[in-house]
Design a protein around this motif. Structure first.
Motif, PDB file in Angstrom:
ATOM      1  N   PRO A  24      -9.257  -0.902   7.940  1.00  0.00           N
ATOM      2  CA  PRO A  24      -7.994  -0.240   8.216  1.00  0.00           C
ATOM      3  C   PRO A  24      -8.123   0.956   9.132  1.00  0.00           C
ATOM      4  CG  PRO A  24      -8.327  -0.517   5.884  1.00  0.00           C
ATOM      5  CD  PRO A  24      -9.572  -0.974   6.561  1.00  0.00           C
ATOM      6  N   PRO A  64      -9.055   3.350   7.118  1.00  0.00           N
ATOM      7  CA  PRO A  64      -8.051   4.125   7.844  1.00  0.00           C
ATOM      8  C   PRO A  64      -8.520   5.460   8.393  1.00  0.00           C
ATOM      9  CG  PRO A  64      -7.402   3.675   5.592  1.00  0.00           C
ATOM     10  CD  PRO A  64      -8.780   3.165   5.758  1.00  0.00           C
ATOM     11  N   LEU A  87      -7.507  -0.342   9.947  1.00  0.00           N
ATOM     12  CA  LEU A  87      -6.175  -0.138   9.397  1.00  0.00           C
ATOM     13  C   LEU A  87      -5.362   0.663  10.383  1.00  0.00           C
ATOM     14  CD1 LEU A  87      -6.395   0.589   5.654  1.00  0.00           C
ATOM     15  CD2 LEU A  87      -5.965  -1.493   6.862  1.00  0.00           C
ATOM     16  N   ASN A 110       1.917   4.028   5.484  1.00  0.00           N
ATOM     17  CA  ASN A 110       0.660   3.574   6.085  1.00  0.00           C
ATOM     18  C   ASN A 110      -0.331   4.730   6.187  1.00  0.00           C
ATOM     19  OD1 ASN A 110       0.740   0.766   6.632  1.00  0.00           O
ATOM     20  ND2 ASN A 110       2.189   1.107   8.280  1.00  0.00           N
ATOM     21  N   ALA A 113      -3.927   4.892   4.409  1.00  0.00           N
ATOM     22  CA  ALA A 113      -5.170   5.078   5.165  1.00  0.00           C
ATOM     23  C   ALA A 113      -5.995   6.218   4.581  1.00  0.00           C
ATOM     24  CB  ALA A 113      -4.851   5.352   6.633  1.00  0.00           C
ATOM     25  N   PHE A 132       0.329   0.309   1.311  1.00  0.00           N
ATOM     26  CA  PHE A 132       0.587  -0.650   2.387  1.00  0.00           C
ATOM     27  C   PHE A 132       1.664  -1.649   1.970  1.00  0.00           C
ATOM     28  CE2 PHE A 132      -4.073   0.274   3.410  1.00  0.00           C
ATOM     29  CZ  PHE A 132      -3.742   1.302   4.266  1.00  0.00           C
ATOM     30  N   ASP A 174       1.687  -3.664  11.590  1.00  0.00           N
ATOM     31  CA  ASP A 174       0.534  -2.858  11.192  1.00  0.00           C
ATOM     32  C   ASP A 174       0.413  -2.746   9.675  1.00  0.00           C
ATOM     33  OD1 ASP A 174      -0.497  -2.214  13.760  1.00  0.00           O
ATOM     34  OD2 ASP A 174       1.168  -0.845  14.038  1.00  0.00           O
ATOM     35  N   ASN A 207      -2.953  -3.716   7.838  1.00  0.00           N
ATOM     36  CA  ASN A 207      -3.659  -2.794   6.950  1.00  0.00           C
ATOM     37  C   ASN A 207      -3.904  -3.413   5.579  1.00  0.00           C
ATOM     38  OD1 ASN A 207      -3.798  -0.806   8.898  1.00  0.00           O
ATOM     39  ND2 ASN A 207      -2.089   0.374   8.094  1.00  0.00           N
TER      40      ASN A 207
END
Length: 308
Positions: free
Chosen positions: A4, A17, A37, A90, A94, A109, A121, A125
């Protein structure tokens, strides 16, 4: 496996992330993961790349720093609130992912997808995190879930670079390399003017022991888009690995000249390779001159500046 990423980028892999920021392409070749992510930044109205924090060493290690993430930045008035909510979720996911809280990250997510069911996205993710957990736990159900999510991501964004990479890795790891090649070849066929599918195909062919085929795809990529720093960087790395220092140097120089924010922290790596190859080439030339009687040859044009 995938990884991610938020927004700040250059290479992805198994779920990991990052923080929202400006364009930059980061990732070390020895620690990269094949996806990242991604988080939508509500403050931006244009496409941007995502920086990915490595989770584990990717099977595609020499291509680690070549991963890019593309985020759709178009805002529609009726969807602004949904996209802002999804972007925030998101981002939170992350951050949790980077803390190793994968289950909590997945919940965020899932909320992002619920807030904006068209958010590619968010699907990516969630797919990348499921992919990582599935590999970590050896859980075939999670792997199947991540494959379905990758496909949902591509339904919403057919040119999602990280998603193509993550799905290709999953297919190879699950014993279906032919499906991975078909996935990327179809992507390339549907986008004849796009360099990214050819970069990913080159990655796959190189990993399967066909560097010459990989080289052809990269040469095609730079012909399609002569200003694509990722393509030039991939070409430089492959030519250096093939013991072609002169061409590798020229390609690194081209990538560096085009790079800017796209290369991000990898710009330092490219500068190091330019310096190292310049020393190697000069040393070889000096040795040849000495063996020929000590006459110093003039330096060929192009070693001190970009040829392209």
């Amino acid at each position: 496996m995938p990884s991610p990423a938020l927004r700040n980028d250059f290479s992805p892999s198994p779920a990991s992330p990052v923080s929202v920021g400006t364009q930059s392409h980061a990732h070390d070749a020895s620690t990269a993961n094949p996806n990242g992510l991604r988080v939508f930044n509500p403050d931006e109205s244009h496409s941007a790349d995502v920086d990915v924090q490595p989770v584990r060493q990717s099977r595609w290690t020499i291509w680690g720093c070549l991963t890019a993430s593309l985020i759709v930045g178009t805002l529609f008035a009726s969807l602004t609130g949904c996209q802002w909510a999804a972007g925030s979720q998101n981002t939170q996911g992350a951050a949790l992912y980077n803390q190793g809280q994968y289950t909590a990250a997945m919940e965020q997510f899932q909320k992002a997808i619920a807030s904006d069911p068209t958010d590619a996205d968010g699907y990516y993710n969630l797919a990348a995190t499921s992919h990582r957990l599935g590999n970590q736990r050896q859980d075939p159900n999670l792997i199947r879930q991540s494959e379905a999510l990758y496909n949902q991501c591509l339904d919403h964004d057919p040119n999602h670079i990280d998603c193509h990479r993550g799905l290709a890795v999953l297919l190879v790891d699950s014993g279906r390399p032919d499906r991975a090649f078909t996935l990327l070849k179809n992507w390339a066929a549907q986008n004849p003017a796009l360099a990214e599918p050819r970069i990913e195909l080159a990655r796959l062919y190189e990993e399967h022991g066909e560097p010459q085929t990989a080289l052809k795809y990269l040469e095609d990529a730079v012909q399609q888009d002569a200003n694509n720093a990722r393509a030039w960087l991939a070409l430089a790395r492959l030519r250096e690995a093939s013991n072609d220092p002169v061409q590798a140097l020229q390609n690194y120089q081209r990538a560096l000249a085009l790079g800017g924010g796209v290369l991000g922290p990898n710009g330092a790596m490219v500068s190091e390779r330019v310096a190292a190859l310049s020393r190697q080439i000069n040393s070889t030339r000096d040795a040849a001159s000495f063996n020929a009687g000590g006459t110093q040859m003039a330096a060929p044009a192009g070693f001190g500046s970009s040829r392209y």
